[in-house]
Scaffold this motif. Sequence first.
Motif, PDB file in Angstrom:
ATOM      1  N   ILE A  85      -0.543  11.380   5.319  1.00 31.89           N
ATOM      2  CA  ILE A  85      -0.498  10.131   4.550  1.00 31.89           C
ATOM      3  C   ILE A  85      -1.768   9.956   3.730  1.00 31.89           C
ATOM      4  O   ILE A  85      -2.879  10.019   4.260  1.00 31.89           O
ATOM      5  N   ASN A  86      -1.602   9.750   2.440  1.00 31.67           N
ATOM      6  CA  ASN A  86      -2.724   9.451   1.552  1.00 31.67           C
ATOM      7  C   ASN A  86      -3.057   7.962   1.707  1.00 31.67           C
ATOM      8  O   ASN A  86      -2.277   7.096   1.309  1.00 31.67           O
ATOM      9  N   GLU A  87      -4.208   7.659   2.291  1.00 32.63           N
ATOM     10  CA  GLU A  87      -4.539   6.278   2.632  1.00 32.63           C
ATOM     11  C   GLU A  87      -4.734   5.387   1.410  1.00 32.63           C
ATOM     12  O   GLU A  87      -4.400   4.206   1.443  1.00 32.63           O
ATOM     13  N   GLU A  88      -5.243   5.960   0.334  1.00 35.18           N
ATOM     14  CA  GLU A  88      -5.416   5.155  -0.881  1.00 35.18           C
ATOM     15  C   GLU A  88      -4.056   4.793  -1.479  1.00 35.18           C
ATOM     16  O   GLU A  88      -3.825   3.645  -1.884  1.00 35.18           O
ATOM     17  N   ASP A  89      -3.158   5.783  -1.548  1.00 34.08           N
ATOM     18  CA  ASP A  89      -1.810   5.507  -2.058  1.00 34.08           C
ATOM     19  C   ASP A  89      -1.093   4.489  -1.174  1.00 34.08           C
ATOM     20  O   ASP A  89      -0.392   3.596  -1.673  1.00 34.08           O
ATOM     21  N   TYR A  90      -1.266   4.633   0.133  1.00 34.53           N
ATOM     22  CA  TYR A  90      -0.646   3.712   1.094  1.00 34.53           C
ATOM     23  C   TYR A  90      -1.173   2.292   0.871  1.00 34.53           C
ATOM     24  O   TYR A  90      -0.400   1.326   0.771  1.00 34.53           O
ATOM     25  N   THR A  95      -7.522  -7.088  -1.066  1.00 32.82           N
ATOM     26  CA  THR A  95      -8.359  -6.247  -0.207  1.00 32.82           C
ATOM     27  C   THR A  95      -7.528  -5.787   0.986  1.00 32.82           C
ATOM     28  O   THR A  95      -6.917  -6.598   1.686  1.00 32.82           O
ATOM     29  N   VAL A  96      -7.521  -4.471   1.198  1.00 31.89           N
ATOM     30  CA  VAL A  96      -6.702  -3.861   2.246  1.00 31.89           C
ATOM     31  C   VAL A  96      -7.602  -3.093   3.212  1.00 31.89           C
ATOM     32  O   VAL A  96      -8.476  -2.329   2.786  1.00 31.89           O
ATOM     33  N   VAL A  97      -7.394  -3.301   4.521  1.00 33.29           N
ATOM     34  CA  VAL A  97      -8.203  -2.624   5.546  1.00 33.29           C
ATOM     35  C   VAL A  97      -7.282  -2.029   6.605  1.00 33.29           C
ATOM     36  O   VAL A  97      -6.099  -2.340   6.681  1.00 33.29           O
ATOM     37  N   LYS A  98      -7.852  -1.178   7.458  1.00 33.45           N
ATOM     38  CA  LYS A  98      -7.090  -0.563   8.540  1.00 33.45           C
ATOM     39  C   LYS A  98      -6.751  -1.623   9.591  1.00 33.45           C
ATOM     40  O   LYS A  98      -7.587  -2.441   9.968  1.00 33.45           O
ATOM     41  N   ASP A  99      -5.492  -1.573  10.049  1.00 32.76           N
ATOM     42  CA  ASP A  99      -4.970  -2.571  10.987  1.00 32.76           C
ATOM     43  C   ASP A  99      -4.150  -1.816  12.035  1.00 32.76           C
ATOM     44  O   ASP A  99      -2.931  -1.725  11.937  1.00 32.76           O
ATOM     45  N   GLY A 100      -4.834  -1.255  13.034  1.00 38.11           N
ATOM     46  CA  GLY A 100      -4.151  -0.381  13.988  1.00 38.11           C
ATOM     47  C   GLY A 100      -3.752   0.907  13.312  1.00 38.11           C
ATOM     48  O   GLY A 100      -4.579   1.587  12.701  1.00 38.11           O
ATOM     49  N   ILE A 101      -2.449   1.244  13.336  1.00 35.17           N
ATOM     50  CA  ILE A 101      -1.996   2.484  12.689  1.00 35.17           C
ATOM     51  C   ILE A 101      -1.688   2.275  11.207  1.00 35.17           C
ATOM     52  O   ILE A 101      -1.412   3.237  10.494  1.00 35.17           O
ATOM     53  N   LYS A 102      -1.726   1.035  10.751  1.00 37.03           N
ATOM     54  CA  LYS A 102      -1.357   0.770   9.368  1.00 37.03           C
ATOM     55  C   LYS A 102      -2.519   0.163   8.586  1.00 37.03           C
ATOM     56  O   LYS A 102      -3.570  -0.148   9.145  1.00 37.03           O
ATOM     57  N   TRP A 103      -2.313   0.013   7.283  1.00 37.66           N
ATOM     58  CA  TRP A 103      -3.258  -0.679   6.416  1.00 37.66           C
ATOM     59  C   TRP A 103      -2.639  -2.015   6.013  1.00 37.66           C
ATOM     60  O   TRP A 103      -1.451  -2.079   5.685  1.00 37.66           O
ATOM     61  N   SER A 104      -3.439  -3.077   6.057  1.00 39.67           N
ATOM     62  CA  SER A 104      -2.915  -4.414   5.800  1.00 39.67           C
ATOM     63  C   SER A 104      -3.842  -5.220   4.897  1.00 39.67           C
ATOM     64  O   SER A 104      -5.049  -4.977   4.847  1.00 39.67           O
TER      65      SER A 104
END
Length: 212
Positions: A76-81, A190-199
């Motif tokens: 998973i590309n985190e920026e794209d996500y 603004t998006v940050v890591k939230d467990g296994i996902k980004w929120s």
Amino acid sequence: MKKRYVIGLSVIVGLIVLILAFTVYMHFHPMENKEQIKVNVLDSISEYGYSLDDRDSDLFKEEYNKLKEILDSDEINEEDYSEEVARLFIIDLYSIKTKVNKYDVGGKEFYFTDKVTMYENKVKDILYDLVEDDSYGNRTQQLPIVSSIETKNITVDNYKLGEEEVDAYVIELEWEYERDLGYDNKGFVTVVKDGIKWSVVAFTTDMNSEED
């Protein structure tokens, strides 16, 4: 004879009053003659808590499928996500026309888990405050629906979450509506890591802000 005439006239007047009262009542309570609308889930990404239903807009469905492709990738590309989360958040939040009522808050499945209740309360009190109920499909109120969205810039940054500094993506977005009703049309998410996902953890525009 005159007495019978008066009684007959009283009955007719009474019937007319009842008919008028019934007509007025049904005008303001038409739902009793209609079946309550059911929202059907068309697809879900259960591991992440995302879903697609039949009230969602075509644009939301299009972006949801993009998100699904990203999450189905081997890596998973985190920026794209993060970008897709931000886009879906805006589309869902501002496509108020697709919502059943003021309690059907858009964007909450993309908001940071520990702050989602705060977010819902703010949206209900400010942005969705005057949204009429559409449980029976009879709403005539003019409400916005996002027709297009554009990512203007993505910045890698840090965000203070409580006492901790965490990695974040700040996504600058601009969007348009099917009909311009004066709602926001650009902002920073603004998006940050939230467990296994980004929120989404913060959202700012010229007109409002939703943040930590």
